[in-house]
Design a protein around this motif. Structure first.
Motif, PDB file in Angstrom:
ATOM      1  N   SER A  15      25.260 -12.538  27.229  1.00 39.14           N
ATOM      2  CA  SER A  15      24.402 -13.287  26.296  1.00 39.14           C
ATOM      3  C   SER A  15      24.952 -13.176  24.881  1.00 39.14           C
ATOM      4  O   SER A  15      25.921 -12.457  24.626  1.00 39.14           O
ATOM      5  N   LEU A  17      26.648 -13.210  21.375  1.00 41.94           N
ATOM      6  CA  LEU A  17      28.029 -13.397  20.928  1.00 41.94           C
ATOM      7  C   LEU A  17      29.001 -13.318  22.102  1.00 41.94           C
ATOM      8  O   LEU A  17      29.956 -14.100  22.181  1.00 41.94           O
ATOM      9  N   GLU A  36      29.233  -6.469  32.335  1.00 42.44           N
ATOM     10  CA  GLU A  36      27.876  -6.694  31.822  1.00 42.44           C
ATOM     11  C   GLU A  36      26.889  -5.844  32.631  1.00 42.44           C
ATOM     12  O   GLU A  36      26.943  -5.813  33.849  1.00 42.44           O
ATOM     13  N   ARG A  37      25.977  -5.168  31.905  1.00 38.30           N
ATOM     14  CA  ARG A  37      25.017  -4.277  32.551  1.00 38.30           C
ATOM     15  C   ARG A  37      23.946  -5.025  33.350  1.00 38.30           C
ATOM     16  O   ARG A  37      23.521  -4.581  34.402  1.00 38.30           O
ATOM     17  N   LYS A  41      22.074 -11.384  34.248  1.00 44.92           N
ATOM     18  CA  LYS A  41      23.026 -12.138  33.409  1.00 44.92           C
ATOM     19  C   LYS A  41      24.342 -12.363  34.146  1.00 44.92           C
ATOM     20  O   LYS A  41      24.990 -13.398  33.971  1.00 44.92           O
ATOM     21  N   ASP A  59      28.124  -0.609  33.590  1.00 46.87           N
ATOM     22  CA  ASP A  59      27.671  -0.034  32.323  1.00 46.87           C
ATOM     23  C   ASP A  59      28.889   0.428  31.520  1.00 46.87           C
ATOM     24  O   ASP A  59      29.710   1.193  32.043  1.00 46.87           O
ATOM     25  N   VAL A  60      28.990   0.004  30.270  1.00 46.28           N
ATOM     26  CA  VAL A  60      30.148   0.398  29.453  1.00 46.28           C
ATOM     27  C   VAL A  60      30.185   1.908  29.184  1.00 46.28           C
ATOM     28  O   VAL A  60      31.214   2.435  28.774  1.00 46.28           O
ATOM     29  N   ASN A  86      32.446  -5.362  23.034  1.00 44.85           N
ATOM     30  CA  ASN A  86      31.410  -6.149  22.342  1.00 44.85           C
ATOM     31  C   ASN A  86      29.989  -5.694  22.664  1.00 44.85           C
ATOM     32  O   ASN A  86      29.094  -5.821  21.831  1.00 44.85           O
ATOM     33  N   TYR A 155      22.563   2.970  13.947  1.00 46.78           N
ATOM     34  CA  TYR A 155      23.411   1.787  14.141  1.00 46.78           C
ATOM     35  C   TYR A 155      24.529   1.738  13.106  1.00 46.78           C
ATOM     36  O   TYR A 155      25.686   1.478  13.432  1.00 46.78           O
ATOM     37  N   LYS A 159      28.611   1.726  13.905  1.00 48.19           N
ATOM     38  CA  LYS A 159      29.556   0.656  13.558  1.00 48.19           C
ATOM     39  C   LYS A 159      30.649   1.174  12.617  1.00 48.19           C
ATOM     40  O   LYS A 159      31.788   0.716  12.673  1.00 48.19           O
ATOM     41  N   CYS A 185      27.511 -11.132  10.805  1.00 49.91           N
ATOM     42  CA  CYS A 185      26.213 -10.832  10.198  1.00 49.91           C
ATOM     43  C   CYS A 185      25.138 -11.243  11.190  1.00 49.91           C
ATOM     44  O   CYS A 185      25.426 -11.452  12.362  1.00 49.91           O
ATOM     45  N   MET A 187      22.503 -12.905  13.652  1.00 49.47           N
ATOM     46  CA  MET A 187      22.440 -14.130  14.463  1.00 49.47           C
ATOM     47  C   MET A 187      21.395 -13.927  15.550  1.00 49.47           C
ATOM     48  O   MET A 187      21.026 -12.797  15.877  1.00 49.47           O
ATOM     49  N   THR A 189      20.347 -13.552  19.045  1.00 50.98           N
ATOM     50  CA  THR A 189      20.904 -13.186  20.346  1.00 50.98           C
ATOM     51  C   THR A 189      19.834 -12.407  21.105  1.00 50.98           C
ATOM     52  O   THR A 189      18.692 -12.305  20.652  1.00 50.98           O
ATOM     53  N   ASP A 190      20.248 -11.806  22.204  1.00 49.07           N
ATOM     54  CA  ASP A 190      19.324 -10.982  22.998  1.00 49.07           C
ATOM     55  C   ASP A 190      19.431  -9.506  22.585  1.00 49.07           C
ATOM     56  O   ASP A 190      18.954  -8.628  23.305  1.00 49.07           O
ATOM     57  N   LEU A 191      20.057  -9.235  21.433  1.00 50.36           N
ATOM     58  CA  LEU A 191      20.329  -7.855  21.002  1.00 50.36           C
ATOM     59  C   LEU A 191      19.049  -7.012  20.975  1.00 50.36           C
ATOM     60  O   LEU A 191      18.066  -7.367  20.343  1.00 50.36           O
ATOM     61  N   ILE A 204      16.383  -8.776  18.440  1.00 55.85           N
ATOM     62  CA  ILE A 204      16.666  -8.746  16.997  1.00 55.85           C
ATOM     63  C   ILE A 204      15.754  -9.683  16.213  1.00 55.85           C
ATOM     64  O   ILE A 204      15.237  -9.308  15.166  1.00 55.85           O
TER      65      ILE A 204
HETATM   66  P1  NAD Z   1      23.192  -9.337  23.144  1.00 58.99           P
HETATM   67  O1  NAD Z   1      22.216  -8.313  23.566  1.00 58.99           O
HETATM   68  O2  NAD Z   1      22.817 -10.761  23.282  1.00 58.99           O
HETATM   69  O3  NAD Z   1      24.577  -9.092  23.894  1.00 58.99           O
HETATM   70  C1  NAD Z   1      24.997  -7.808  24.269  1.00 58.99           C
HETATM   71  C2  NAD Z   1      25.186  -7.769  25.774  1.00 58.99           C
HETATM   72  O4  NAD Z   1      25.618  -6.454  26.117  1.00 58.99           O
HETATM   73  C3  NAD Z   1      23.901  -8.032  26.558  1.00 58.99           C
HETATM   74  O5  NAD Z   1      24.159  -9.023  27.529  1.00 58.99           O
HETATM   75  C4  NAD Z   1      23.585  -6.693  27.205  1.00 58.99           C
HETATM   76  O6  NAD Z   1      22.984  -6.839  28.477  1.00 58.99           O
HETATM   77  C5  NAD Z   1      24.949  -6.057  27.303  1.00 58.99           C
HETATM   78  N1  NAD Z   1      24.897  -4.593  27.325  1.00 58.99           N
HETATM   79  C6  NAD Z   1      24.097  -3.776  26.601  1.00 58.99           C
HETATM   80  N2  NAD Z   1      24.316  -2.503  26.911  1.00 58.99           N
HETATM   81  C7  NAD Z   1      25.282  -2.503  27.858  1.00 58.99           C
HETATM   82  C8  NAD Z   1      25.930  -1.473  28.580  1.00 58.99           C
HETATM   83  N3  NAD Z   1      25.606  -0.184  28.395  1.00 58.99           N
HETATM   84  N4  NAD Z   1      26.888  -1.816  29.472  1.00 58.99           N
HETATM   85  C9  NAD Z   1      27.206  -3.126  29.685  1.00 58.99           C
HETATM   86  N5  NAD Z   1      26.618  -4.129  29.027  1.00 58.99           N
HETATM   87  C10 NAD Z   1      25.662  -3.829  28.134  1.00 58.99           C
HETATM   88  O7  NAD Z   1      23.525  -8.996  21.624  1.00 58.99           O
HETATM   89  P2  NAD Z   1      24.646  -9.566  20.607  1.00 58.99           P
HETATM   90  O8  NAD Z   1      23.975  -9.671  19.295  1.00 58.99           O
HETATM   91  O9  NAD Z   1      25.336 -10.737  21.160  1.00 58.99           O
HETATM   92  O10 NAD Z   1      25.630  -8.321  20.531  1.00 58.99           O
HETATM   93  C11 NAD Z   1      27.034  -8.441  20.627  1.00 58.99           C
HETATM   94  C12 NAD Z   1      27.702  -7.652  19.515  1.00 58.99           C
HETATM   95  O11 NAD Z   1      27.409  -8.248  18.252  1.00 58.99           O
HETATM   96  C13 NAD Z   1      27.268  -6.196  19.398  1.00 58.99           C
HETATM   97  O12 NAD Z   1      28.414  -5.388  19.198  1.00 58.99           O
HETATM   98  C14 NAD Z   1      26.394  -6.188  18.153  1.00 58.99           C
HETATM   99  O13 NAD Z   1      26.369  -4.933  17.533  1.00 58.99           O
HETATM  100  C15 NAD Z   1      27.099  -7.224  17.327  1.00 58.99           C
HETATM  101  N6  NAD Z   1      26.332  -7.778  16.209  1.00 58.99           N
HETATM  102  C16 NAD Z   1      25.191  -8.489  16.427  1.00 58.99           C
HETATM  103  C17 NAD Z   1      24.495  -8.999  15.342  1.00 58.99           C
HETATM  104  C18 NAD Z   1      23.230  -9.814  15.527  1.00 58.99           C
HETATM  105  O14 NAD Z   1      22.575 -10.131  14.532  1.00 58.99           O
HETATM  106  N7  NAD Z   1      22.841 -10.172  16.730  1.00 58.99           N
HETATM  107  C19 NAD Z   1      24.961  -8.804  14.033  1.00 58.99           C
HETATM  108  C20 NAD Z   1      26.129  -8.090  13.841  1.00 58.99           C
HETATM  109  C21 NAD Z   1      26.811  -7.588  14.944  1.00 58.99           C
END
Ligand code: NAD
Length: 269
Positions: A15, A17, A36-37, A41, A59-60, A86, A155, A159, A185, A187, A189-191, A204
């Motif tokens: 999901s 990014l 992907e965990r 998905k 799981d990462v 990621n 967090y 980072k 910055c 966005m 997402t499902d974070l 988020i």
């Molecule tokens: P997201 O939750 O949509 O995507 C992250 C994916 O990682 C999810 O599908 C989740 O199921 C998977 N995941 C989580 N833990 C896991 C694990 N232990 N093992 C395997 N998979 C796992 O969120 P996102 O915002 O797309 O996050 C992607 C990256 O972007 C991250 O590194 C996040 O820190 C970074 N980021 C996000 C934002 C924002 O505003 N959303 C801003 C800056 C940076």
């Protein structure tokens, strides 16, 4: 496409990014695998992209799951050119004073295991194949890799730790493998956040609004996940990137040049 015949493995590609990167890398001609965990998905990826994307559930934080993902990628596509670390979780800005000792204690272990150990173990699992292909690693950072208040101490520290990992690995793997980071910055997402902070179901945008994010950015718009994918393509592309390693690209719509009195100096232009 800039990534014709390249093979990429993206963690957290289910999901947000990561999913935008899957789509963009396919469009650029790459073959793509995902670690992907979420099983749900993974099933969605297989359904959406068919045989074009290899979704490996795991799981990462697990050494074996990272190794399995690299093995499966090479078994399916014959090699690995680009590893993208990621997958991460956020902390919804949980501050030191407002978070209990126990939550910080357990939250650190959970969040650092994903955001930092996950990147390290992924790098380790991919390293031999990337040395073979003279490929590259790219890690997703955040504005929190550089500035305060994009998260809480958990967090933000995670980072910043990823920046150190990128610098060290860029040194250790040169001249064979380029290692870089991209820091987006906010966005939509499902974070989510760590279970230890009770944030496993909080997304988020439950604690941030598009208007608030747009307002703080000099470029004054709320970016979509796909609008962050360009720097990843640049870094992964052999034609476009012969010289960047140990580099962090701040893909944050100008946060680093925010003025002291005004967010943007050209609002009247
Ligand atoms: P997201 O939750 O949509 O995507 C992250 C994916 O990682 C999810 O599908 C989740 O199921 C998977 N995941 C989580 N833990 C896991 C694990 N232990 N093992 C395997 N998979 C796992 O969120 P996102 O915002 O797309 O996050 C992607 C990256 O972007 C991250 O590194 C996040 O820190 C970074 N980021 C996000 C934002 C924002 O505003 N959303 C801003 C800056 C940076």
């Amino acid at each position: 496409g800039w990534l014709q015949n390249e093979v990429a493995l993206i963690t957290g590609g289910g999901s947000g990014l990561g999913l935008a990167l899957v789509e963009r890398f396919l469009k650029e001609g790459a073959s793509v695998a995902v670690l992907e965990r979420s099983a749900e998905k993974c099933a969605d990826l297989e359904q959406k992209f068919g045989g074009k994307v290899l979704a490996v559930q795991g799981d990462v934080c697990s050494a074996a799951d990272n190794q399995n993902a690299v093995k499966a990628t090479v078994a399916r596509f014959g090699k690995l050119d680009c590893f993208i670390g990621n997958a991460a979780v956020w902390d919804h800005g949980a501050r030191l004073i407002n978070t209990s000792m126990e939550q910080l204690d357990k939250g650190f272990d959970e969040l650092f295991a994903i955001n930092v150990k996950g990147y390290l173990l992924g790098a380790k699992a991919a390293a031999d194949e990337l040395v073979k292909s003279c490929g590259s690693m790219i890690f997703t950072l955040s504005n929190s890799a550089f500035y305060a208040e994009g998260g809480g101490p958990l967090y933000t520290a995670s980072k910043h730790a990823a920046v150190g990992l990128i610098r060290e690995l860029a040194f250790e793997l040169a001249p064979k493998v380029r290692v870089n980071g991209v820091g987006p910055c906010g966005m939509k997402t499902d974070l989510r956040g760590p279970q230890a902070l009770g944030q496993q179901d909080t997304r988020i945008m439950d604690s941030r609004s598009p208007e608030a994010i747009k307002a703080i950015l000099p470029l004054q718009f709320f970016p979509e996940p796909e609008e962050f994918t360009g720097p990843f393509v640049l870094l992964a592309s052999r034609q476009n990137n012969q010289t960047l390693t140990g580099v962090m690209i701040n893909a944050d719509a100008g946060l680093g040049v925010r003025g002291i009195r005004n967010v943007a100096g050209g609002l009247e232009l």
